[in-house]
Enzyme design. Structure first.
Site: not given
Length: 356
Positions: A49, A180, A256, A351
């Site tokens: 991005e 997670k 991670d 964008h």
């Protein structure tokens, strides 16, 4: 008969992600577990991005123009693993827990046999029927600590089973850790580094550099981050896009990346103070380390060194510095996006322009 083909290991290749250093940003670390420090730091972000670099960059430039820059405070640090045990009934579970919680010093001796860095600092539990969910919380030095705490928990679990024959094994991980996953327990108790980042922006800088006003940012934070997240059923979370900055930072520093799930739980708070903008990001679950898996890659080693997180220091100091830089990075991107969204059409135009 044809010979059997020799077995070969699958080839390991790389998945390149565009990376760029953004900044510098001005960070003033407040004294907590380490001495206070102030520095100007450029941060690596690995992302597809492309506008994210520019957005974080705008917040970073703004921080260098503010007197104290981004103030970071490390509130707490801990890595967790929850073991799951069971007994005949709830009474047996409760009796075992009442005894276990009084023996933390003995348990630390066992932990120290698994790692010279692991230190058991607290335990929490939940009893469901005949099940005991035991959340073990550790300090892990400069490592993020996933494997370290699992190894320690595995040894502690065997000790518990030996000492309390009424209990039996169910799982090495009972999901009360909670690894997670976006959960209330992580938002309340924290998992990883708990960091608050704050920035005071004078009104004229807010208007000239962010093209908005303190009042508009405060108003949007209430209506979007607080009420919007409430309507969506968010869990211990009120932010626009913490995960964007976390993922870019995690990938660039060998973390991670799946830990952005709990890492993205966090709150934005904004106020108008004597006409100026006070803006803060609270992140209770930043899971980063400067040693361990992923840190031996050349680009990671170089990035950590450039961030000043490879210094000879007391155990844990490098990881704490890294977490505070991470929190400051999140603040830069969060403030820039909210400012853009106070102006109709600005976000989409940015964008379209940058991605082309």
């Amino acid at each position: 008969m044809a010979p059997t083909p020799a077995k070969t290991s699958p080839k390991v290749t790389s998945a390149p992600v565009p990376m760029r250093f953004v900044g510098p940003m001005k960070i003033s670390s407040q004294k907590s577990l380490d001495n206070a420090w102030q520095d100007k730091v450029s941060v690596p972000l690995a992302t597809y991005e492309i506008p994210l670099w520019h957005s974080v960059g705008r917040g970073a430039r703004l921080s260098t123009l503010c007197d104290e820059g981004i103030k970071t405070t490390l509130v707490d640090e801990r890595m967790t693993r929850s073991i799951l045990l069971e007994a005949k009934d709830a009474s047996q579970v409760l009796n075992a827990w009442r005894s276990i919680e009084m023996r933390q010093d003995e348990m630390q001796l066992i932990v120290s046999e698994t790692s010279r860095f692991a230190k058991l600092i607290d335990m929490n539990m939940q009893i469901v029927a005949n099940l005991l969910y035991l959340r073990l919380e550790f300090k892990t030095g400069d490592a993020s600590g996933h494997n370290m705490v699992t190894k320690a928990a595995d040894r502690l679990m065997q000790w518990v089973l030996d000492e309390y024959p009424t209990l039996s094994y169910s799982s090495i991980s009972g999901n009360y850790c909670s690894d997670k996953k976006a959960t209330a327990v992580n938002g309340i108790l924290g998992r990883g580094k708990y960091v608050v980042a704050e920035l005071s922006v004078p009104r004229d800088l807010c208007e000239r550099k962010l093209l908005t006003t303190p009042e508009k940012i405060v108003d949007l934070n209430i209506k979007k981050n607080l009420l919007g997240t409430l309507m969506a059923g968010g869990l211990r979370s009120a932010n626009a896009h913490f995960a964007n900055m976390l993922l870019g930072f995690y990938l660039a520093t060998g973390q991670d990346a799946a830990n952005i799930i709990e890492g993205s739980q966090g709150m934005v708070h904004a106020e108008v103070r004597e006409g100026d903008l006070y803006f803060s990001c609270t992140l209770p679950n930043i899971i980063v380390g400067t040693i361990g898996n992923g840190k031996g890659l050349d680009f990671v080693t170089q990035n950590l060194a450039r961030l000043g997180c490879s210094e000879e220091a007391e155990s844990g100091a490098n990881a704490r510095r890294l977490a505070q830089i991470c929190a400051a990075t999140v603040l830069c991107g969060e403030l820039s996006l909210l400012a853009a969204q106070t102006n109709q059409g600005e976000l989409m135009q940015a964008h379209l322009t940058l991605e082309r």
